[in-house]
Design a protein around this motif. Structure first.
Motif, PDB file in Angstrom:
ATOM      1  N   TYR A 166      43.651  41.975  33.768  1.00 50.32           N
ATOM      2  CA  TYR A 166      43.191  40.627  33.439  1.00 50.32           C
ATOM      3  C   TYR A 166      43.310  39.659  34.607  1.00 50.32           C
ATOM      4  CZ  TYR A 166      42.678  36.037  31.355  1.00 50.32           C
ATOM      5  OH  TYR A 166      42.250  34.748  31.102  1.00 50.32           O
ATOM      6  N   GLU A 167      44.444  39.649  35.271  1.00 51.55           N
ATOM      7  CA  GLU A 167      44.645  38.650  36.321  1.00 51.55           C
ATOM      8  C   GLU A 167      43.602  38.793  37.429  1.00 51.55           C
ATOM      9  OE1 GLU A 167      48.126  36.667  39.150  1.00 51.55           O
ATOM     10  OE2 GLU A 167      48.605  38.357  37.829  1.00 51.55           O
ATOM     11  N   GLU A 168      43.375  40.026  37.863  1.00 50.90           N
ATOM     12  CA  GLU A 168      42.355  40.237  38.911  1.00 50.90           C
ATOM     13  C   GLU A 168      40.979  39.812  38.417  1.00 50.90           C
ATOM     14  OE1 GLU A 168      42.899  44.297  40.923  1.00 50.90           O
ATOM     15  OE2 GLU A 168      44.154  44.410  39.130  1.00 50.90           O
ATOM     16  N   MET A 169      40.662  40.191  37.190  1.00 51.65           N
ATOM     17  CA  MET A 169      39.358  39.861  36.617  1.00 51.65           C
ATOM     18  C   MET A 169      39.208  38.349  36.482  1.00 51.65           C
ATOM     19  SD  MET A 169      36.600  41.425  35.459  1.00 51.65           S
ATOM     20  CE  MET A 169      35.337  41.510  34.179  1.00 51.65           C
ATOM     21  N   HIS A 170      40.256  37.695  36.046  1.00 50.63           N
ATOM     22  CA  HIS A 170      40.196  36.245  35.855  1.00 50.63           C
ATOM     23  C   HIS A 170      39.890  35.517  37.157  1.00 50.63           C
ATOM     24  CE1 HIS A 170      41.242  32.192  34.604  1.00 50.63           C
ATOM     25  NE2 HIS A 170      42.026  32.109  35.662  1.00 50.63           N
ATOM     26  N   TRP A 171      40.656  35.793  38.204  1.00 50.40           N
ATOM     27  CA  TRP A 171      40.438  35.097  39.474  1.00 50.40           C
ATOM     28  C   TRP A 171      39.050  35.388  40.034  1.00 50.40           C
ATOM     29  CZ3 TRP A 171      43.688  31.612  38.964  1.00 50.40           C
ATOM     30  CH2 TRP A 171      45.052  31.796  38.776  1.00 50.40           C
ATOM     31  N   ALA A 172      38.612  36.641  39.891  1.00 50.21           N
ATOM     32  CA  ALA A 172      37.293  37.016  40.421  1.00 50.21           C
ATOM     33  C   ALA A 172      36.173  36.317  39.666  1.00 50.21           C
ATOM     34  CB  ALA A 172      37.116  38.535  40.348  1.00 50.21           C
ATOM     35  N   LEU A 173      36.294  36.226  38.350  1.00 49.70           N
ATOM     36  CA  LEU A 173      35.261  35.551  37.566  1.00 49.70           C
ATOM     37  C   LEU A 173      35.254  34.053  37.831  1.00 49.70           C
ATOM     38  CD1 LEU A 173      35.521  37.331  34.083  1.00 49.70           C
ATOM     39  CD2 LEU A 173      33.885  37.757  35.930  1.00 49.70           C
ATOM     40  N   MET A 174      36.434  33.490  38.023  1.00 46.47           N
ATOM     41  CA  MET A 174      36.506  32.058  38.287  1.00 46.47           C
ATOM     42  C   MET A 174      35.889  31.712  39.642  1.00 46.47           C
ATOM     43  SD  MET A 174      37.347  29.310  36.750  1.00 46.47           S
ATOM     44  CE  MET A 174      38.425  29.837  35.418  1.00 46.47           C
ATOM     45  N   ALA A 175      35.880  32.674  40.544  1.00 40.85           N
ATOM     46  CA  ALA A 175      35.321  32.439  41.876  1.00 40.85           C
ATOM     47  C   ALA A 175      33.802  32.584  41.916  1.00 40.85           C
ATOM     48  CB  ALA A 175      35.958  33.402  42.883  1.00 40.85           C
ATOM     49  N   LEU A 176      33.204  33.073  40.826  1.00 38.95           N
ATOM     50  CA  LEU A 176      31.750  33.230  40.797  1.00 38.95           C
ATOM     51  C   LEU A 176      31.035  31.877  40.801  1.00 38.95           C
ATOM     52  CD1 LEU A 176      31.257  36.007  38.063  1.00 38.95           C
ATOM     53  CD2 LEU A 176      30.819  36.251  40.524  1.00 38.95           C
ATOM     54  N   PRO A 177      29.910  31.768  41.517  1.00 39.86           N
ATOM     55  CA  PRO A 177      29.119  30.534  41.424  1.00 39.86           C
ATOM     56  C   PRO A 177      28.622  30.292  39.997  1.00 39.86           C
ATOM     57  CG  PRO A 177      28.441  31.839  43.312  1.00 39.86           C
ATOM     58  CD  PRO A 177      29.351  32.713  42.504  1.00 39.86           C
ATOM     59  N   ARG A 178      28.253  31.392  39.322  1.00 41.65           N
ATOM     60  CA  ARG A 178      27.772  31.298  37.955  1.00 41.65           C
ATOM     61  C   ARG A 178      28.113  32.600  37.241  1.00 41.65           C
ATOM     62  NH1 ARG A 178      26.743  27.728  33.951  1.00 41.65           N
ATOM     63  NH2 ARG A 178      25.529  28.745  32.325  1.00 41.65           N
ATOM     64  N   ALA A 179      28.763  32.500  36.093  1.00 42.20           N
ATOM     65  CA  ALA A 179      29.123  33.679  35.322  1.00 42.20           C
ATOM     66  C   ALA A 179      28.039  33.966  34.287  1.00 42.20           C
ATOM     67  CB  ALA A 179      30.469  33.480  34.637  1.00 42.20           C
TER      68      ALA A 179
END
Length: 242
Positions: free
Chosen positions: A151-164
């Motif tokens: 979860y933690e890795e996924m969370h930070w990576a998704l938050m860094a996306l320009p658009r999810a």
């Protein structure tokens, strides 16, 4: 009709509470004549209408206390919510967020710095997707990644996306080498629906209207907050608890 039914339900509840609160005590042998008790209680209410007002006040106090207990337990102790930082920390910070929220993205480095600088912060995440289908897909994928311990890795990576959206979220999942088949299957877990639904309920009860929103102890913080202000609030809550 709905208002009439609600009024009827409230009247029944108040009457029941009034009977409980103001009914005569059992007699010496420990028995009571329920019909007589009801008659005496109704007579007392007629003679003293203030009893109804007292019953309403007590009922409201009970409801408020139950609501506060529900909020506290759900916010800080929900086993269905991701927790980062120190799971045994002395202060809990709860964040409501959306992966497509610009201000949530701006809050990410603030939260990361807080976790790095304060080893006693326990961070609880409430996935609150309110900005469309892409946000919902991202939230479900993030919560599903918990089953793979990512979860933690996924969370930070998704938050860094320009658009999810579905495409960008799945691209992140592949980059993190997640088991895609398992992820997609786990996204249908009823626990994920439960988490998101509870986030909506909690946000409504807390009167939050957007993301990010934070809760630290008894302090509610709607909107983006600078790191220093967040630290001061945490310090105040720690001092209050002490």
């Amino acid at each position: 009709m709905k208002n009439v039914l609600s009024l009827l339900a409230l009247t029944v509840a108040i009457a029941a509470l009034a009977l409980t609160l103001f009914a005569p005590a059992p007699n010496a042998v420990g028995t009571r004549d329920d019909a007589a008790i009801k008659a005496l209680s109704l007579e007392a209410i007629i003679e003293n209408p203030d009893i109804i007002a007292e019953a309403i006040a007590i009922l409201r106090e009970r409801q408020a206390a139950e609501q506060e207990q529900f909020l506290a337990a759900s916010l800080e102790s929900d086993p269905n919510a991701p927790v980062l930082g120190n799971t045994g920390g002395d202060i809990t910070v709860v964040e409501f967020f959306d992966y497509n929220c610009t201000y949530c993205k701006a809050a990410m480095p603030i939260v990361q710095e807080l976790l790095e600088s304060d080893d006693d912060v326990r961070l609880v995440y409430r996935e609150w997707p309110i900005l469309g289908e892409g946000s919902i897909f991202a939230a479900r994928a993030a919560l599903a990644s918990r089953a793979q311990g990512r979860y933690e890795e996924m969370h930070w990576a998704l938050m860094a996306l320009p658009r999810a959206d579905e495409a960008s979220v799945m691209s992140v999942a592949r980059e993190l080498n997640l088991d895609i088949g398992k992820l997609l299957a786990d996204m249908n877990d009823p626990a994920i629906d439960a988490h998101i639904n509870l986030s909506h309920q909690l946000a409504e009860r807390l009167e939050f209207s957007g993301t990010p929103s934070f809760v630290v102890g008894d302090t509610r913080i709607p909107g983006l907050v600078p790191l220093r202000q967040l630290e001061l609030i945490i310090d105040d809550e720690r001092n209050n608890d002490g």
